[in-house]
Scaffold this motif. Structure first.
Motif, mmCIF file in Angstrom:
data_model
loop_
_atom_site.group_PDB
_atom_site.id
_atom_site.type_symbol
_atom_site.label_atom_id
_atom_site.label_comp_id
_atom_site.label_asym_id
_atom_site.label_seq_id
_atom_site.Cartn_x
_atom_site.Cartn_y
_atom_site.Cartn_z
ATOM 1 N N GLY A 82 0.818 -1.213 0.000
ATOM 2 C CA GLY A 82 0.000 0.000 0.000
ATOM 3 C C GLY A 82 0.849 1.258 0.000
ATOM 4 N N THR A 83 1.943 1.231 0.736
ATOM 5 C CA THR A 83 2.846 2.377 0.761
ATOM 6 C C THR A 83 3.488 2.584 -0.606
ATOM 7 O OG1 THR A 83 3.311 1.927 3.085
ATOM 8 C CG2 THR A 83 4.805 3.404 1.946
ATOM 9 N N LEU A 84 3.901 1.498 -1.239
ATOM 10 C CA LEU A 84 4.475 1.621 -2.584
ATOM 11 C C LEU A 84 3.432 2.095 -3.599
ATOM 12 C CD1 LEU A 84 6.838 -1.451 -2.848
ATOM 13 C CD2 LEU A 84 7.468 0.950 -2.972
ATOM 14 N N ALA A 85 2.203 1.621 -3.492
ATOM 15 C CA ALA A 85 1.143 2.072 -4.395
ATOM 16 C C ALA A 85 0.870 3.556 -4.190
ATOM 17 C CB ALA A 85 -0.124 1.255 -4.163
ATOM 18 N N LEU A 86 0.880 3.987 -2.955
ATOM 19 C CA LEU A 86 0.708 5.407 -2.668
ATOM 20 C C LEU A 86 1.854 6.219 -3.261
ATOM 21 C CD1 LEU A 86 -0.895 7.603 -1.096
ATOM 22 C CD2 LEU A 86 0.684 7.173 0.792
#
Length: 124
Positions: A82-86
Motif C-alpha cells: 500500500g505504501t508503494l502504491a501510494l
C-alpha cells in the motif's frame, strides 16, 4: 524481545545519517530523502508488527496458528504494498528511494552480521 526491537530501531536510525547525507549530496532533492525516511518508518512498523505477531503466536493451537500467521503476514505485506502504491500516485515521492527505505531493517540485520563476520575474520 524489547531489547532487540530497541537495538534494531537505534541501528536503523544510525543508518539514516550517512544514507540521508549521501542521498542529498548526490541528488540534491530533499524529496528523495523524505521518501527514504518514510520507507524506513514503514520498515520499522513492519518489523514491530512481526515481533508482536511472533509473541502472540506462542502457545496457540495449530489451526489457529496457521490462520493468525497467514493473516499477520498479509497485513504486513499489505502495509508495504500500500505504501508503494501510494508512492506511485504522489509525484513528489520517489518510489526507488521509498523501496530502499522499506528494506532498511533488512540492511541493518544483514549488514550487522556481515560486519561481525568480516571484522571477526580480519581481527582473528
Amino acid at each position: 524481545m524489547e531489547a532487540v526491537k530497541k537495538e534494531i530501531r537505534n541501528d536503523l536510525f544510525l543508518l539514516q545519517v550517512p544514507c540521508q547525507a549521501l542521498l542529498y549530496y548526490f541528488f540534491g532533492n530533499y524529496f528523495i530523502n523524505l521518501s527514504f525516511f518514510l520507507g524506513c518508518l514503514v520498515s520499522l512498523a513492519n518489523f514491530n508488527l512481526m515481533a508482536l505477531q511472533t509473541q502472540s503466536l506462542v502457545g496457540v493451537e495449530e489451526k489457529k496458528f496457521q490462520k493468525k500467521a497467514v493473516s499477520g503476514f498479509g497485513v504486513r505485506y499489505l502495509l508495504m504494498a500500500g505504501t508503494l502504491a501510494l508512492a506511485l500516485t504522489v509525484p513528489q515521492i520517489e518510489p526507488f528511494s521509498l523501496l530502499s527505505g522499506i528494506l532498511g531493517v533488512q540492511y541493518v540485520l544483514f549488514g550487522r552480521e556481515f560486519f561481525r563476520r568480516f571484522f571477526g575474520w580480519v581481527l582473528a
